[in-house]
Enzyme design. Structure first.
Site, short mmCIF file in Angstrom:
data_model
loop_
_atom_site.label_atom_id
_atom_site.label_comp_id
_atom_site.label_asym_id
_atom_site.label_seq_id
_atom_site.Cartn_x
_atom_site.Cartn_y
_atom_site.Cartn_z
N SER A 156 0.90 -1.29 0.17
CA SER A 156 0.01 0.06 -0.03
C SER A 156 1.22 1.70 0.31
O SER A 156 0.24 1.64 -0.17
CB SER A 156 -1.60 0.10 1.42
OG SER A 156 -0.09 -0.28 2.88
N HIS A 180 -5.43 -4.80 -0.95
CA HIS A 180 -5.75 -3.05 -1.90
C HIS A 180 -5.75 -4.07 -3.28
O HIS A 180 -6.01 -2.85 -3.91
CB HIS A 180 -4.51 -2.22 -1.99
CG HIS A 180 -4.67 -2.17 -0.45
ND1 HIS A 180 -4.84 -0.32 -0.16
CD2 HIS A 180 -3.97 -1.67 -0.05
CE1 HIS A 180 -4.88 0.35 0.27
NE2 HIS A 180 -4.04 -0.30 1.25
N LYS A 209 -12.67 -1.72 1.74
CA LYS A 209 -11.70 -1.30 0.99
C LYS A 209 -12.77 -1.18 -0.54
O LYS A 209 -13.81 0.08 -0.31
CB LYS A 209 -10.20 -1.38 1.01
CG LYS A 209 -8.93 -1.52 2.30
CD LYS A 209 -7.90 -1.54 1.85
CE LYS A 209 -7.10 -1.17 2.31
NZ LYS A 209 -7.01 -2.38 3.50
C1 LIG Z 1 -5.89 -1.46 4.94
C2 LIG Z 1 -5.30 -3.51 5.37
C3 LIG Z 1 -5.86 -4.57 6.23
C4 LIG Z 1 -6.67 -4.89 6.99
O1 LIG Z 1 -8.07 -4.54 7.11
P1 LIG Z 1 -9.12 -4.29 7.67
O2 LIG Z 1 -9.81 -5.36 7.49
O3 LIG Z 1 -9.65 -2.97 8.06
O4 LIG Z 1 -8.95 -5.23 8.95
C5 LIG Z 1 -4.85 -5.61 5.88
N1 LIG Z 1 -4.31 -6.65 5.05
C6 LIG Z 1 -3.89 -5.14 4.48
C7 LIG Z 1 -3.10 -5.38 3.02
C8 LIG Z 1 -4.74 -3.82 3.95
O5 LIG Z 1 -3.75 -3.10 3.40
#
Ligand SMILES: *Cc1c(COP(=O)(O)O)cnc(C)c1O
Length: 401
Positions: free
Chosen positions: A188, A216, A247
Site C-alpha cells: 500500500s 488493496h 476497501k
Molecule cells: C487495510 C488492510 C488490512 C486491514 O483491513 P481491515 O479490514 O480494515 O482490518 C489488512 N491488510 C492489508 C494489506 C490492508 O491494506
C-alpha cells in the site's frame, strides 16, 4: 478516582508526539465517502485519500442492502457464530467471496486484521517456518508474531520483493515440516504489485504454501477485479487469499480468509477471533455482498478505475511531480522530507483536496510522500482540479518553480 500517574504519563506521551510533529489529527467528515465529501470546517473536498476504489461505499444498492438486512436479521448474532447460530446471509457472502477470488471456500471476520491474525496461529506449528516480505502489512506481521509466541513456529523476513532472498530463506527452511510464504498482493505505501508468478514458482520448487493478502487488490486488479491472481492469470493457484471488505468492496468493515474447504473449516474450528468474537453485523455482510454483486455485474468500473489511475499518473508527472511508477490506483508522490509531505497535504486541503502525507517511520527516511488514491468515481473534472491544486500547493511548498 482514575489512576493519576497513568493519565499523566499518557498526557506526556501525547505532548511528546506533538513536539515531534508526528501527532495525527483526525479530519471529521459530515457526508459519505465519495469522489467528493464534506469535511467539517472545510466544506466540500475532493477525496484523494480513500480506499473506496470502486465508489461503492455510498452506492444505492450497497446502502439499501444494509438497511434491508438490518430489518430482516436485526442488529447481529449477539454471540459467536458456533454458539448462537449464524445467518444464512453470511454463508451466501462467504460462497460468493470464494467464487470471486477463485477458491473453494471462505470465512468472514469482523476485519481483515482479524482474518490475518486468525490464519497463522491456526495453521503454523512448531516445526513450520513462516516467511514474510519486509513490507507486509502490520496485521500480517502481528499474525506471525502471535503464531510465534503461541505455537513456537519459526519465522523469517525476506527483503521486499527479493526473490533471491526468498529462495535463500526457503532453502534454509528445507528441513521444516512446512514452509509458508506470506505476501501482500499490493503493497500500500508503494502501490507496487507482488511478483506472484515467481513466488508461486518458488513455492512449487520448495513445497511451500502461499498466503496472499489482497486487501488493496480485490475489486482493483485484474480485468474484472478479482485481484492479483487475475492480474497475472493465475486464479486458482494461490493456496490462501485474505482480503478486506473495508476497501473496494463497500468500505464498511470486515475481512475474510479464502482457500480450500478444509483449510477454511479448520479456521471455523480453531481460530480464536472466530471462536471468541462476534460475526460481521448483517448490515455490513449484506452491504459487502451487494458490493460484490455490483462488481461482478459492472466490470466496467474496474476499467474506469484503471483509466483514471493511468490518466492521473501521467498528468501529475507532466505537472512536474515524481510519482512512483506502477499499475495500481495508489499513486505515491515522493517529496523527500516528512515535514514537506505534511505541508503539502495541508496546502492541498486549502485547495479543496483531501490527501494524506506519510513520512518516517511509515516510509524510509528521505522518501516522505503524498499518497494519492484514485477512484473509479472520480470524473476527469475532479482529477483535473486535483492536478491544478497540486501545482498551486507545489509552488507554495517550493517543490515546483
Ligand atoms: C487495510 C488492510 C488490512 C486491514 O483491513 P481491515 O479490514 O480494515 O482490518 C489488512 N491488510 C492489508 C494489506 C490492508 O491494506
Amino acid at each position: 478516582m482514575p489512576n493519576a500517574a497513568f493519565t499523566a504519563d499518557a498526557d506526556a506521551q501525547i505532548a511528546q508526539l506533538k513536539a515531534d510533529r508526528v501527532y495525527k489529527r483526525l479530519n471529521h467528515l459530515e457526508a459519505p465517502q465519495g469522489a467528493r465529501t464534506r469535511m467539517e470546517g472545510r466544506g466540500e473536498v475532493i477525496v484523494l485519500s480513500s480506499n473506496n476504489y470502486l465508489g461503492l461505499a455510498n452506492h444505492p444498492a450497497v446502502v439499501d442492502a444494509g438497511i434491508d438486512a438490518l430489518r430482516q436479521y436485526g442488529a447481529g448474532t449477539a454471540s459467536v457464530r458456533f454458539i448462537c447460530g449464524t445467518f444464512t446471509l453470511h454463508r451466501t457472502l462467504e460462497t460468493e467471496l470464494a467464487d470471486l477470488v477463485g477458491t473453494e471456500a471462505s470465512l468472514s471476520y469482523v476485519s481483515a486484521w482479524n482474518a490475518n491474525e486468525a490464519f497463522t496461529p491456526t495453521h503454523a506449528g512448531p516445526d513450520d517456518v513462516v516467511l514474510s516480505d519486509e513490507l507486509n502489512h502490520a496485521s500480517i506481521i502481528d499474525s506471525i508474531r502471535l503464531a510465534k509466541s503461541i505455537t513456537k513456529c519459526q519465522t523469517g523476513v525476506y527483503k521486499h520483493g527479493d526473490l533471491d532472498d526468498l529462495r535463500a530463506k526457503l532453502d534454509a527452511a528445507k528441513g521444516a515440516r512446512r514452509r509458508f510464504i506470506w505476501t501482500d498482493g499490493v503493497f500500500s505505501m508503494e502501490g507496487s504489485i507482488a511478483k506472484l508468478p515467481e513466488i508461486l514458482e518458488l513455492a512449487r520448487q520448495y513445497d511451500a504454501v502461499v498466503i496472499m493478502d489482497d486487501s488493496h487488490a480485490t475489486g482493483v486488479l485484474g480485468a474484472t477485479g478479482r485481484g492479483t491472481a487475475e492480474h497475472f492469470g493465475v486464479v486458482g493457484e494461490v493456496d490462501v487469499i485474505t482480503s478486506t471488505l473495508g476497501k473496494a468492496l463497500g468500505g464498511a468493515a470486515g475481512g475474510f480468509v479464502a482457500g480450500a474447504e478444509s483449510v477454511v473449516d479448520l479456521l471455523t474450528q480453531r481460530s480464536r477471533p472466530q471462536l471468541f468474537s462476534n460475526a460481521l453485523p448483517p448490515t455490513v455482510a449484506a452491504s459487502s455482498l451487494a458490493a460484490v454483486r455490483v462488481l461482478r455485474a459492472e466490470p466496467a468500473r474496474v476499467q474506469r478505475l484503471r483509466e483514471n489511475a493511468a490518466w492521473f499518473r501521467s498528468a501529475i508527472r507532466e505537472a512536474g511531480f515524481a510519482p512512483l511508477d506502477g499499475e495500481t490506483p495508489i499513486v505515491p508522490i515522493i517529496v523527500g522530507e516528512t515535514a514537506l509531505a505534511i505541508r503539502m497535504s495541508e496546502l492541498l486541503l486549502d485547495e479543496g483536496v483531501f490527501v494524506t502525507g506519510f513520512g518516517f517511520p511509515v516510509v524510509p527516511k528521505g522518501q516522505a510522500r503524498v499518497r494519492c488514491q484514485v477512484s473509479a468515481d472520480h470524473t476527469r473534472d475532479d482529477l483535473e482540479q486535483v492536478v491544478r491544486a497540486f501545482q498551486v500547493a507545489g509552488r507554495k511548498a517550493g517543490l515546483l518553480r
